[in-house]
Design a protein around this motif. Structure first.
Motif, PDB file in Angstrom:
ATOM      1  N   GLU A   3       0.838  -1.205   0.000  1.00  0.00           N
ATOM      2  CA  GLU A   3       0.000   0.000   0.000  1.00  0.00           C
ATOM      3  C   GLU A   3       0.875   1.258   0.000  1.00  0.00           C
ATOM      4  N   LYS A   4       1.922   1.251   0.797  1.00  0.00           N
ATOM      5  CA  LYS A   4       2.810   2.416   0.870  1.00  0.00           C
ATOM      6  C   LYS A   4       3.553   2.621  -0.444  1.00  0.00           C
ATOM      7  N   LEU A   5       4.051   1.545  -1.030  1.00  0.00           N
ATOM      8  CA  LEU A   5       4.836   1.670  -2.250  1.00  0.00           C
ATOM      9  C   LEU A   5       3.982   1.973  -3.477  1.00  0.00           C
ATOM     10  N   LYS A   6       2.716   1.600  -3.435  1.00  0.00           N
ATOM     11  CA  LYS A   6       1.849   1.815  -4.590  1.00  0.00           C
ATOM     12  C   LYS A   6       1.099   3.145  -4.520  1.00  0.00           C
ATOM     13  N   GLN A   7       1.437   3.986  -3.547  1.00  0.00           N
ATOM     14  CA  GLN A   7       0.826   5.305  -3.477  1.00  0.00           C
ATOM     15  C   GLN A   7       1.211   6.090  -4.727  1.00  0.00           C
ATOM     16  N   PRO A   8       0.330   6.996  -5.136  1.00  0.00           N
ATOM     17  CA  PRO A   8       0.640   7.768  -6.344  1.00  0.00           C
ATOM     18  C   PRO A   8       1.982   8.496  -6.219  1.00  0.00           C
ATOM     19  N   SER A   9       2.776   8.391  -7.263  1.00  0.00           N
ATOM     20  CA  SER A   9       4.050   9.102  -7.333  1.00  0.00           C
ATOM     21  C   SER A   9       4.372   9.324  -8.799  1.00  0.00           C
ATOM     22  N   GLU A  10       5.494   9.940  -9.057  1.00  0.00           N
ATOM     23  CA  GLU A  10       5.875  10.190 -10.446  1.00  0.00           C
ATOM     24  C   GLU A  10       6.361   8.928 -11.144  1.00  0.00           C
ATOM     25  N   HIS A  11       6.694   7.894 -10.374  1.00  0.00           N
ATOM     26  CA  HIS A  11       7.152   6.622 -10.947  1.00  0.00           C
ATOM     27  C   HIS A  11       6.049   5.575 -10.838  1.00  0.00           C
ATOM     28  N   GLU A  12       5.978   4.714 -11.840  1.00  0.00           N
ATOM     29  CA  GLU A  12       5.058   3.588 -11.764  1.00  0.00           C
ATOM     30  C   GLU A  12       5.608   2.580 -10.761  1.00  0.00           C
ATOM     31  N   SER A  13       4.738   2.034  -9.944  1.00  0.00           N
ATOM     32  CA  SER A  13       5.164   1.079  -8.924  1.00  0.00           C
ATOM     33  C   SER A  13       5.586  -0.234  -9.578  1.00  0.00           C
ATOM     34  N   PRO A  14       6.750  -0.755  -9.181  1.00  0.00           N
ATOM     35  CA  PRO A  14       7.181  -2.054  -9.716  1.00  0.00           C
ATOM     36  C   PRO A  14       6.360  -3.177  -9.079  1.00  0.00           C
ATOM     37  N   PRO A  15       6.413  -4.375  -9.641  1.00  0.00           N
ATOM     38  CA  PRO A  15       5.761  -5.516  -9.001  1.00  0.00           C
ATOM     39  C   PRO A  15       6.356  -5.726  -7.604  1.00  0.00           C
ATOM     40  N   ILE A  16       5.503  -6.120  -6.665  1.00  0.00           N
ATOM     41  CA  ILE A  16       5.929  -6.341  -5.283  1.00  0.00           C
ATOM     42  C   ILE A  16       5.625  -7.789  -4.918  1.00  0.00           C
ATOM     43  N   TRP A  17       6.683  -8.531  -4.632  1.00  0.00           N
ATOM     44  CA  TRP A  17       6.564  -9.938  -4.300  1.00  0.00           C
ATOM     45  C   TRP A  17       6.847 -10.144  -2.829  1.00  0.00           C
ATOM     46  N   ALA A  18       6.176 -11.128  -2.253  1.00  0.00           N
ATOM     47  CA  ALA A  18       6.416 -11.515  -0.860  1.00  0.00           C
ATOM     48  C   ALA A  18       7.065 -12.891  -0.837  1.00  0.00           C
ATOM     49  N   VAL A  19       7.972 -13.061   0.111  1.00  0.00           N
ATOM     50  CA  VAL A  19       8.525 -14.380   0.385  1.00  0.00           C
ATOM     51  C   VAL A  19       8.386 -14.574   1.896  1.00  0.00           C
ATOM     52  N   SER A  20       7.816 -15.710   2.295  1.00  0.00           N
ATOM     53  CA  SER A  20       7.490 -15.893   3.703  1.00  0.00           C
ATOM     54  C   SER A  20       7.472 -17.367   4.077  1.00  0.00           C
TER      55      SER A  20
ATOM     56  N   PHE B 299       5.610 -16.217  -2.424  1.00  0.00           N
ATOM     57  CA  PHE B 299       6.431 -17.426  -2.438  1.00  0.00           C
ATOM     58  C   PHE B 299       6.658 -17.879  -1.003  1.00  0.00           C
ATOM     59  N   THR B 300       6.582 -19.181  -0.793  1.00  0.00           N
ATOM     60  CA  THR B 300       6.784 -19.712   0.550  1.00  0.00           C
ATOM     61  C   THR B 300       8.204 -20.243   0.696  1.00  0.00           C
ATOM     62  N   LYS B 301       8.675 -20.190   1.945  1.00  0.00           N
ATOM     63  CA  LYS B 301       9.995 -20.729   2.298  1.00  0.00           C
ATOM     64  C   LYS B 301       9.803 -22.157   2.794  1.00  0.00           C
ATOM     65  N   PRO B 302      10.751 -22.998   2.555  1.00  0.00           N
ATOM     66  CA  PRO B 302      11.956 -22.710   1.786  1.00  0.00           C
ATOM     67  C   PRO B 302      11.601 -22.514   0.315  1.00  0.00           C
ATOM     68  N   LEU B 303      12.311 -21.587  -0.322  1.00  0.00           N
ATOM     69  CA  LEU B 303      12.041 -21.283  -1.722  1.00  0.00           C
ATOM     70  C   LEU B 303      12.341 -22.479  -2.606  1.00  0.00           C
ATOM     71  N   HIS B 304      11.456 -22.726  -3.529  1.00  0.00           N
ATOM     72  CA  HIS B 304      11.715 -23.693  -4.588  1.00  0.00           C
ATOM     73  C   HIS B 304      12.490 -22.902  -5.642  1.00  0.00           C
ATOM     74  N   LEU B 305      13.819 -23.030  -5.618  1.00  0.00           N
ATOM     75  CA  LEU B 305      14.676 -22.150  -6.407  1.00  0.00           C
ATOM     76  C   LEU B 305      14.429 -22.227  -7.908  1.00  0.00           C
ATOM     77  N   LEU B 306      14.098 -23.377  -8.424  1.00  0.00           N
ATOM     78  CA  LEU B 306      13.839 -23.496  -9.858  1.00  0.00           C
ATOM     79  C   LEU B 306      12.617 -22.664 -10.252  1.00  0.00           C
ATOM     80  N   SER B 307      11.551 -22.793  -9.489  1.00  0.00           N
ATOM     81  CA  SER B 307      10.333 -22.027  -9.763  1.00  0.00           C
ATOM     82  C   SER B 307      10.556 -20.535  -9.536  1.00  0.00           C
ATOM     83  N   PHE B 308      11.206 -20.182  -8.431  1.00  0.00           N
ATOM     84  CA  PHE B 308      11.464 -18.784  -8.119  1.00  0.00           C
ATOM     85  C   PHE B 308      12.328 -18.146  -9.208  1.00  0.00           C
ATOM     86  N   THR B 309      13.360 -18.856  -9.652  1.00  0.00           N
ATOM     87  CA  THR B 309      14.230 -18.357 -10.711  1.00  0.00           C
ATOM     88  C   THR B 309      13.451 -18.174 -12.011  1.00  0.00           C
ATOM     89  N   HIS B 310      12.551 -19.097 -12.304  1.00  0.00           N
ATOM     90  CA  HIS B 310      11.709 -18.992 -13.500  1.00  0.00           C
ATOM     91  C   HIS B 310      10.882 -17.702 -13.456  1.00  0.00           C
TER      92      HIS B 310
END
Length: 125
Positions: A69-86, A106-117
């Motif tokens: 919510e904080k990062l997607k507030q209106p600004s001069e830049h478009e907000s990048p995608p925001i991913w969670a890992v938990s 994404f859940t931990k432990p990360l499935h590195l092949l999928s995360f890298t994809h």
């Protein structure tokens, strides 16, 4: 290949080291930027305009859920995608993350092949 940056928000040194290692091996054109909290992330977002934001959700702290919510507030830049890992794998945790505005979870432990994809699709796509 175009140089890009990724903002990592979190305080766990082991998780940060894993992300740093993964980027150095698979995405050497991506610079990793670190922020420890949402206010630091806001300034880094304005300064560096990262292509992707990765938030490491650490319980019992719940401030991480306010980051989209904080990062997607209106600004001069478009907000990048925001991913969670938990480490939270319960359905209600995942639903809460998406309702909070995270674009991927994404859940931990990360499935590195999928995360890298997914990283490749986002950063090189």
């Amino acid at each position: 290949m175009e140089s890009k940056s990724m903002l990592y928000i979190g305080q766990d040194p082991i998780n940060l080291q894993l992300v740093r290692y993964l980027l150095s091996k698979k995405f050497p054109h991506v610079t990793l930027i670190q922020a420890c909290n949402s206010s630091e992330a806001m300034s880094r977002l304005e300064e560096d305009a990262p292509a992707l934001v990765l938030v490491d959700i650490q319980l019992p702290i719940t401030e991480e859920y306010t980051i989209p919510e904080k990062l997607k507030q209106p600004s001069e830049h478009e907000s990048p995608p925001i991913w969670a890992v938990s480490g939270c794998v319960m359905d209600q945790d995942i639903v809460r993350a998406y309702r909070s505005g995270f674009d991927r979870y994404f859940t931990k432990p990360l499935h590195l092949l999928s995360f890298t994809h997914h990283l490749r699709r986002e950063l090189d796509g």
